[in-house]
Design a protein around this motif. Structure first.
Motif, PDB file in Angstrom:
ATOM      1  N   LEU A 211      -3.513  24.128   2.844  1.00 54.28           N
ATOM      2  CA  LEU A 211      -2.779  23.348   1.845  1.00 54.28           C
ATOM      3  C   LEU A 211      -3.299  21.921   1.755  1.00 54.28           C
ATOM      4  CD1 LEU A 211       0.867  24.599   2.548  1.00 54.28           C
ATOM      5  CD2 LEU A 211      -0.838  25.509   0.953  1.00 54.28           C
ATOM      6  N   ALA A 212      -3.582  21.292   2.897  1.00 60.74           N
ATOM      7  CA  ALA A 212      -4.086  19.913   2.881  1.00 60.74           C
ATOM      8  C   ALA A 212      -5.439  19.869   2.177  1.00 60.74           C
ATOM      9  CB  ALA A 212      -4.202  19.373   4.304  1.00 60.74           C
ATOM     10  N   ARG A 213      -6.254  20.853   2.402  1.00 64.54           N
ATOM     11  CA  ARG A 213      -7.564  20.914   1.736  1.00 64.54           C
ATOM     12  C   ARG A 213      -7.397  21.022   0.229  1.00 64.54           C
ATOM     13  NH1 ARG A 213     -12.872  24.369   2.951  1.00 64.54           N
ATOM     14  NH2 ARG A 213     -13.700  24.470   0.833  1.00 64.54           N
ATOM     15  N   LEU A 214      -6.470  21.857  -0.210  1.00 64.84           N
ATOM     16  CA  LEU A 214      -6.235  22.012  -1.639  1.00 64.84           C
ATOM     17  C   LEU A 214      -5.681  20.728  -2.257  1.00 64.84           C
ATOM     18  CD1 LEU A 214      -4.698  25.599  -1.547  1.00 64.84           C
ATOM     19  CD2 LEU A 214      -6.912  24.957  -2.520  1.00 64.84           C
ATOM     20  N   PHE A 268      -8.875  30.650  -1.549  1.00 64.97           N
ATOM     21  CA  PHE A 268      -8.292  29.351  -1.873  1.00 64.97           C
ATOM     22  C   PHE A 268      -7.499  29.415  -3.175  1.00 64.97           C
ATOM     23  CE2 PHE A 268     -12.058  27.481   0.600  1.00 64.97           C
ATOM     24  CZ  PHE A 268     -11.322  27.413   1.764  1.00 64.97           C
ATOM     25  N   ASP A 269      -7.996  30.139  -4.159  1.00 67.30           N
ATOM     26  CA  ASP A 269      -7.293  30.266  -5.442  1.00 67.30           C
ATOM     27  C   ASP A 269      -5.941  30.948  -5.251  1.00 67.30           C
ATOM     28  OD1 ASP A 269      -9.360  29.043  -6.768  1.00 67.30           O
ATOM     29  OD2 ASP A 269     -10.196  30.892  -7.628  1.00 67.30           O
ATOM     30  N   ARG A 270      -5.926  32.011  -4.454  1.00 65.52           N
ATOM     31  CA  ARG A 270      -4.667  32.746  -4.236  1.00 65.52           C
ATOM     32  C   ARG A 270      -3.630  31.863  -3.543  1.00 65.52           C
ATOM     33  NH1 ARG A 270      -5.593  38.407  -4.123  1.00 65.52           N
ATOM     34  NH2 ARG A 270      -7.092  38.883  -5.773  1.00 65.52           N
ATOM     35  N   VAL A 271      -4.065  31.116  -2.531  1.00 65.78           N
ATOM     36  CA  VAL A 271      -3.136  30.220  -1.830  1.00 65.78           C
ATOM     37  C   VAL A 271      -2.647  29.128  -2.780  1.00 65.78           C
ATOM     38  CG1 VAL A 271      -2.878  28.571   0.064  1.00 65.78           C
ATOM     39  CG2 VAL A 271      -4.153  30.697   0.423  1.00 65.78           C
ATOM     40  N   ALA A 272      -3.541  28.551  -3.556  1.00 58.87           N
ATOM     41  CA  ALA A 272      -3.163  27.505  -4.505  1.00 58.87           C
ATOM     42  C   ALA A 272      -2.134  28.022  -5.509  1.00 58.87           C
ATOM     43  CB  ALA A 272      -4.409  26.989  -5.232  1.00 58.87           C
ATOM     44  N   ASP A 273      -2.350  29.208  -6.034  1.00 55.97           N
ATOM     45  CA  ASP A 273      -1.404  29.768  -7.005  1.00 55.97           C
ATOM     46  C   ASP A 273      -0.039  30.013  -6.373  1.00 55.97           C
ATOM     47  OD1 ASP A 273      -3.502  29.717  -8.780  1.00 55.97           O
ATOM     48  OD2 ASP A 273      -3.884  31.886  -8.714  1.00 55.97           O
ATOM     49  N   ALA A 274      -0.029  30.510  -5.136  1.00 58.17           N
ATOM     50  CA  ALA A 274       1.237  30.828  -4.468  1.00 58.17           C
ATOM     51  C   ALA A 274       2.068  29.583  -4.201  1.00 58.17           C
ATOM     52  CB  ALA A 274       0.971  31.574  -3.166  1.00 58.17           C
ATOM     53  N   PHE A 275       1.399  28.435  -4.013  1.00 58.03           N
ATOM     54  CA  PHE A 275       2.113  27.205  -3.674  1.00 58.03           C
ATOM     55  C   PHE A 275       2.054  26.170  -4.800  1.00 58.03           C
ATOM     56  CE2 PHE A 275       1.523  29.253   0.354  1.00 58.03           C
ATOM     57  CZ  PHE A 275       2.647  28.912   1.079  1.00 58.03           C
ATOM     58  N   ALA A 276       1.746  26.642  -6.006  1.00 56.61           N
ATOM     59  CA  ALA A 276       1.744  25.786  -7.194  1.00 56.61           C
ATOM     60  C   ALA A 276       0.873  24.545  -7.002  1.00 56.61           C
ATOM     61  CB  ALA A 276       3.175  25.384  -7.561  1.00 56.61           C
ATOM     62  N   LEU A 277      -0.300  24.734  -6.453  1.00 54.95           N
ATOM     63  CA  LEU A 277      -1.263  23.650  -6.254  1.00 54.95           C
ATOM     64  C   LEU A 277      -2.475  23.892  -7.157  1.00 54.95           C
ATOM     65  CD1 LEU A 277      -1.176  23.405  -2.351  1.00 54.95           C
ATOM     66  CD2 LEU A 277      -0.238  21.735  -3.958  1.00 54.95           C
TER      67      LEU A 277
END
Length: 335
Positions: A211-214, A268-277
């Motif tokens: 998350l911090a990276r995103l 990274f895209d999947r994590v970003a989408d899941a956490f609205a980043l």
């Protein structure tokens, strides 16, 4: 007099009791007496609260490991190698400590003389009074589970590989892991231990997401030059390591990996989408070399997809999170 139940339980020693180690403690504490080796005395209270008996010791200081001798515990070895050289000196120190015979002083002088004379020793009376605490004879080798890394394979150009793939470490980190595996295989061949090796890919959990990276907007590789990565949830990893203590085969390698097959940027895209980043920007490999730190860039040099049939067929593991997507759906529902 009946032996207290706590003393009759099997013993497990966790070396390197960080996040994954504590998850192992949670799985073991009700059925085993769990010891945790720590270099930090200030962590002892937290380890006790988690259900482990702390032992203060440092794999970089062999004299501090004397209490491990004669412990008679199954070992879960999670400690990483030191940060320099090609040889894993920490695993070497651990094996030396586990092999060191525990000795005691005989309190019966006549028995002392009898043993000394019978042996015909020229060591002198002082040495003759010291005998092994464990009676002579064959002993069952205790299990040791080692947390290795899939980095030992080097770059496989995205190929689908199983545990029979020859190792080809490229960087110093991976070479030290290969050194540790070789040491453990030799110790197994000597009958000192019965080592099982888990090769582990990227570990994730709610507290181990990028998350911090995103949020910083750190770029990922463009799809055309991106690499395949592999993943395992920390809870599933702990369950695999604990299972290996009882069902692992001697000198056998198992991929501790889930069923995901995705490229790093897709992860990274999947994590970003899941956490609205925001999704990370994509760059070429040449641009990444100019923008990213060498350590971060090194993880973008290797591509492989792991098969995990041994995990399912030999250990009969059913993953709680068969893929990253399964976890992210759960995480999104809990937000």
């Amino acid at each position: 007099m009946k032996t207290p139940r706590r003393l009759r339980r099997p013993r497990v020693l966790i070396v390197g009791c960080g996040d994954v180690g504590l998850r192992c403690v949670a799985l073991l504490r009700h059925r085993a007496h769990v010891f945790a080796l720590t270099t930090q005395p200030e962590r002892c209270a937290a380890l006790r609260a988690a259900g482990a008996s702390p032992l203060v010791g440092d794999l970089d200081a062999r004299r501090s490991l004397k209490r491990l001798a004669g412990l008679g515990a199954t070992v879960i070895h999670l400690a990483p190698p030191q940060k320099n050289g090609d040889d894993d000196r920490r695993t070497r120190a651990l094996l030396a400590a586990l092999a060191r015979p525990r000795r005691r002083l005989l309190h019966n002088p006549s028995e002392t003389c009898r043993r000394w004379l019978h042996a015909g020793s020229a060591w002198g009376k002082r040495q003759a009074r010291i005998v092994p605490a464990v009676p002579p004879g064959p002993r069952r080798s205790l299990p040791l589970v080692y947390a290795s890394t899939t980095g030992v394979y080097g770059d496989c150009a995205g190929a689908l590989i199983d545990e029979t793939r020859p190792v080809h470490p490229v960087n110093a980190r991976a070479k030290r892991r290969v050194s540790a595996e070789q040491q453990l295989r030799r110790a197994t061949a000597r009958g000192q231990i019965r080592a099982s090796i888990a090769r582990i890919p990227g570990i994730y959990a709610a507290n181990r997401l990028p998350l911090a990276r995103l949020e910083r907007g750190t770029p990922a590789l463009a799809d055309a030059c991106d690499v395949y990565t592999n993943h395992i949830h920390a809870d599933d990893l702990a369950a695999i390591l604990v299972r290996l203590t009882t069902h692992g085969r001697a000198a056998r390698v198992v991929h501790a990996s889930d069923d995901s097959r995705m490229k790093m940027g897709e992860y990274f895209d999947r994590v970003a989408d899941a956490f609205a980043l925001p999704r990370p920007p994509r760059v070429t490999r040449e641009q990444a070399a100019q923008q990213l730190e060498p350590v971060l860039l090194s993880f973008m040099q290797e591509s492989r997809c792991l098969l995990n049939q041994r995990l399912k067929r030999e250990l009969r593991i059913r993953l709680r999170y068969p893929s990253v997507e399964h976890f992210l759906r759960t995480a999104a529902q809990c937000r």
